[in-house]
Write a protein that holds these residues in place. Structure first.
Motif, PDB file in Angstrom:
ATOM      1  N   VAL A 264       1.239  -1.351   0.033  1.00 32.05           N
ATOM      2  CA  VAL A 264       0.196  -0.170   0.121  1.00 32.05           C
ATOM      3  C   VAL A 264       0.353   1.401   0.184  1.00 32.05           C
ATOM      4  O   VAL A 264       0.366   2.094  -0.865  1.00 32.05           O
ATOM      5  N   GLN A 265       2.052   1.107   1.198  1.00 30.97           N
ATOM      6  CA  GLN A 265       2.680   2.275   1.204  1.00 30.97           C
ATOM      7  C   GLN A 265       3.437   2.621  -0.366  1.00 30.97           C
ATOM      8  O   GLN A 265       3.856   4.229  -0.573  1.00 30.97           O
ATOM      9  N   GLU A 266       4.026   1.497  -1.266  1.00 30.02           N
ATOM     10  CA  GLU A 266       4.260   1.449  -2.309  1.00 30.02           C
ATOM     11  C   GLU A 266       3.423   1.963  -3.029  1.00 30.02           C
ATOM     12  O   GLU A 266       3.749   3.134  -4.125  1.00 30.02           O
ATOM     13  N   GLY A 267       2.129   2.180  -3.189  1.00 28.56           N
ATOM     14  CA  GLY A 267       1.592   2.439  -4.578  1.00 28.56           C
ATOM     15  C   GLY A 267       1.293   3.934  -3.489  1.00 28.56           C
ATOM     16  O   GLY A 267       1.094   5.288  -4.934  1.00 28.56           O
ATOM     17  N   LEU A 268       0.533   4.178  -2.878  1.00 28.69           N
ATOM     18  CA  LEU A 268       0.204   6.749  -1.591  1.00 28.69           C
ATOM     19  C   LEU A 268       1.407   6.436  -2.255  1.00 28.69           C
ATOM     20  O   LEU A 268       1.557   7.756  -2.971  1.00 28.69           O
ATOM     21  N   ARG A 269       3.197   6.438  -2.202  1.00 30.68           N
ATOM     22  CA  ARG A 269       4.240   7.395  -2.590  1.00 30.68           C
ATOM     23  C   ARG A 269       3.744   7.728  -4.300  1.00 30.68           C
ATOM     24  O   ARG A 269       4.234   8.961  -4.721  1.00 30.68           O
ATOM     25  N   ARG A 270       3.201   7.212  -4.904  1.00 33.01           N
ATOM     26  CA  ARG A 270       2.976   7.874  -5.987  1.00 33.01           C
ATOM     27  C   ARG A 270       1.930   8.860  -6.377  1.00 33.01           C
ATOM     28  O   ARG A 270       1.826   9.357  -7.301  1.00 33.01           O
ATOM     29  N   SER A 271       1.139   8.961  -4.736  1.00 31.33           N
ATOM     30  CA  SER A 271       0.425   9.870  -5.650  1.00 31.33           C
ATOM     31  C   SER A 271       0.857  11.291  -5.949  1.00 31.33           C
ATOM     32  O   SER A 271       1.743  12.015  -5.135  1.00 31.33           O
ATOM     33  N   GLU A 272       0.121  12.559  -6.311  1.00 30.09           N
ATOM     34  CA  GLU A 272      -0.100  13.504  -7.092  1.00 30.09           C
ATOM     35  C   GLU A 272      -0.291  14.312  -6.140  1.00 30.09           C
ATOM     36  O   GLU A 272      -0.070  16.223  -6.000  1.00 30.09           O
ATOM     37  N   SER A 273      -1.139  13.725  -4.788  1.00 31.74           N
ATOM     38  CA  SER A 273      -1.942  14.794  -3.390  1.00 31.74           C
ATOM     39  C   SER A 273      -1.019  15.018  -2.705  1.00 31.74           C
ATOM     40  O   SER A 273       0.321  14.082  -2.541  1.00 31.74           O
ATOM     41  N   GLY A 275      -1.989  16.648   0.226  1.00 30.57           N
ATOM     42  CA  GLY A 275      -2.478  15.342   1.211  1.00 30.57           C
ATOM     43  C   GLY A 275      -2.159  14.224   1.443  1.00 30.57           C
ATOM     44  O   GLY A 275      -1.908  14.051   2.942  1.00 30.57           O
ATOM     45  N   GLN A 276      -2.367  13.554   0.909  1.00 28.08           N
ATOM     46  CA  GLN A 276      -1.682  12.712   1.199  1.00 28.08           C
ATOM     47  C   GLN A 276       0.356  12.785   1.430  1.00 28.08           C
ATOM     48  O   GLN A 276       0.749  11.444   2.241  1.00 28.08           O
ATOM     49  N   LYS A 277       0.831  12.889   0.389  1.00 33.59           N
ATOM     50  CA  LYS A 277       1.945  13.350   1.217  1.00 33.59           C
ATOM     51  C   LYS A 277       2.232  13.845   2.595  1.00 33.59           C
ATOM     52  O   LYS A 277       2.719  12.835   3.517  1.00 33.59           O
ATOM     53  N   ARG A 278       1.029  14.513   2.872  1.00 29.67           N
ATOM     54  CA  ARG A 278       1.680  14.920   4.313  1.00 29.67           C
ATOM     55  C   ARG A 278       1.288  13.833   5.365  1.00 29.67           C
ATOM     56  O   ARG A 278       1.584  13.511   6.607  1.00 29.67           O
ATOM     57  N   MET A 279       0.100  12.998   4.644  1.00 26.11           N
ATOM     58  CA  MET A 279      -0.722  11.914   5.704  1.00 26.11           C
ATOM     59  C   MET A 279       0.157  10.891   5.885  1.00 26.11           C
ATOM     60  O   MET A 279       0.998  10.521   7.005  1.00 26.11           O
ATOM     61  N   ILE A 280       1.383  10.547   4.612  1.00 21.86           N
ATOM     62  CA  ILE A 280       2.208   9.786   4.644  1.00 21.86           C
ATOM     63  C   ILE A 280       3.849   9.908   5.665  1.00 21.86           C
ATOM     64  O   ILE A 280       4.122   9.388   6.512  1.00 21.86           O
ATOM     65  N   ALA A 281       3.957  11.072   5.745  1.00 20.54           N
ATOM     66  CA  ALA A 281       4.987  11.761   6.413  1.00 20.54           C
ATOM     67  C   ALA A 281       4.631  11.733   7.808  1.00 20.54           C
ATOM     68  O   ALA A 281       5.868  11.987   8.958  1.00 20.54           O
ATOM     69  N   LEU A 282       3.252  11.583   8.475  1.00 17.87           N
ATOM     70  CA  LEU A 282       3.555  11.186   9.991  1.00 17.87           C
ATOM     71  C   LEU A 282       3.770   9.457  10.248  1.00 17.87           C
ATOM     72  O   LEU A 282       4.018   9.862  11.912  1.00 17.87           O
ATOM     73  N   HIS A 283       4.628   9.001   9.447  1.00 16.95           N
ATOM     74  CA  HIS A 283       4.414   7.504   9.885  1.00 16.95           C
ATOM     75  C   HIS A 283       5.485   7.214   8.773  1.00 16.95           C
ATOM     76  O   HIS A 283       6.491   6.101   9.246  1.00 16.95           O
ATOM     77  N   ASN A 284       5.817   7.810   7.386  1.00 17.49           N
ATOM     78  CA  ASN A 284       6.214   6.903   6.967  1.00 17.49           C
ATOM     79  C   ASN A 284       6.462   5.116   6.921  1.00 17.49           C
ATOM     80  O   ASN A 284       7.922   5.134   6.695  1.00 17.49           O
ATOM     81  N   GLY A 285       5.462   4.918   6.760  1.00 12.17           N
ATOM     82  CA  GLY A 285       5.078   3.356   6.718  1.00 12.17           C
ATOM     83  C   GLY A 285       5.541   2.356   7.931  1.00 12.17           C
ATOM     84  O   GLY A 285       6.474   1.801   7.456  1.00 12.17           O
ATOM     85  N   SER A 286       5.865   3.472   8.553  1.00 11.38           N
ATOM     86  CA  SER A 286       6.705   2.359  10.096  1.00 11.38           C
ATOM     87  C   SER A 286       6.207   2.491  10.794  1.00 11.38           C
ATOM     88  O   SER A 286       4.767   3.323  11.091  1.00 11.38           O
TER      89      SER A 286
END
Length: 381
Positions: A264-273, A275-286
């Protein structure tokens, strides 16, 4: 000021006792409870019975159509409003204005609109939309200008970069005009929000980040001579005690396989959003350090696109965090839980009474007559 609370209708692959993933171009994960009229009616009635104002229904290739779903559910509920998410790139502005008028008039004023520009080009192309992200925002700006003018009763002639209408006159003007909810963290999104949004929605970031976003949008709106209300979208895990709530968060986390997180994280890192990038930065997939602020947990975002944080704690603690966000200027809360049916009761029975005692929420449900269990009990006194 009375805060407004909205719930979520899980048309994005169904509902269940575990986190249902998907979103931003990803297929939903397993659920267990179908997104059918019977179950969604239970969720909608639970929201209605617990004092929520409206229910958000998402949009995208990963979920059921929001217009059709909510139109059906408007006939199985009594008071609940529906925050219908839709994408301006897949429907003409005149048709969207007409649909809103029909929905509003036939539901007796129970429509709100969440305009979603679309953050993923590969998903937009599934709908036949080949514009890039910045162009989608410019088109959205034109779209909302046309729709607003139609709702004002104008005969509209408009010829823009992306959209054109000639002598457009709307016969189904919605009454009342539905509020427009809009989100986005990019500069292009901020411009559209400032010009057209009634409510700017952000995902559940820590208070400092939310405060900065409010100041940004408030400043842009002031340049347009407008004021905007602010809302936040997040999940909830609220229980009678903090230990029970965190045990539930741990249970949800334990039900997420490590390989699923990676995929899922591999897919979400391709997001152009943004806001989505900010969400990922909160946990960095960990899975480590998922409590990113007191009672704010980023675990949902490991497998779900979009809103990825949850308020976790006792009812009192969750009320404290809501009070903190309210002090920043957040007036509306779009919430959810797993499962959504039971979650509406946990929050409605546990948190809302606390907020009512603090003067932050007014219960607008019609008063019910209370019947004594023993009809003639008074006679024996």
């Amino acid at each position: 000021m009375s805060l407004r609370f909205h719930w979520f209708l899980p048309t994005n692959g169904g509902d269940g006792r575990h986190v249902v993933g998907g979103g931003h171009g990803l297929a939903p994960g397993g659920s267990g409870r179908p997104a059918d009229v019977a179950y969604l009616t239970q969720v909608a009635r639970a929201a209605e019975d617990n004092g929520f104002t409206a229910a958000l229904t998402p949009t995208g290739a990963w979920c059921e159509d929001a217009w059709l779903s909510t139109a059906m559910l408007s006939q199985t509920t009594d008071r609940l409003k529906f925050l219908v998410a839709f994408r301006p790139g897949v429907v003409s502005p005149f048709l969207a204005a007409q649909m809103a008028g029909t929905f509003q008039n036939m539901s007796e004023g129970r429509l709100l609109l969440n305009v979603v520009t679309g953050g993923e080009s590969h998903e937009q192309r599934m709908y036949g939309d080949y514009l890039d992200k910045d162009a989608r925002y410019r088109r959205c700006d034109e779209f909302l200008e046309i729709v607003r003018r139609l709702w004002a009763g104008e005969t509209v002639d408009f010829h823009g970069e992306h959209l054109s209408v000639d002598a457009a006159t709307l016969g189904q003007i919605p009454d009342p005009i539905p509020d427009i909810y809009f989100g986005g963290s990019s500069p292009a999104a901020g411009i559209v929000a400032a010009r057209h949004a009634d409510v700017y929605l952000t995902w559940g970031e820590p208070p400092d980040a939310v405060a900065a976003k409010i100041a940004w949008i408030r400043g842009l709106a002031a340049e347009q001579g407008r004021t905007i209300r602010f809302g936040i979208r997040m999940h909830t895990i609220t229980r009678d005690t903090a230990d029970e709530a965190w045990a539930e968060a741990d249970r949800l986390l334990a039900g997420i396989p490590a390989d699923t997180v990676e995929t899922v994280q591999e897919g979400l890192r391709r997001s152009e959003s943004e806001g989505q990038k900010r969400m990922i930065a909160l946990h960095n997939g960990s899975r480590d350090k998922l409590e990113i602020y007191p009672n704010l947990w980023a675990g949902v975002g490991l497998v779900r696109g979009g809103a990825g944080t949850a308020l976790v704690g006792s009812h009192e603690q969750v009320a404290d965090r809501i009070t903190e966000y309210a002090a920043l200027g957040i007036e509306e809360f779009v919430l959810s839980a797993y499962p959504h049916l039971e979650g509406a009761y946990w929050f409605g029975e546990g948190v809302l009474p606390i907020l009512a005692d603090r003067g932050l929420w007014t219960d607008e449900r019609p008063r019910r007559r209370r019947h004594t269990l023993v009809p003639f009990a008074a006679a024996g006194r």
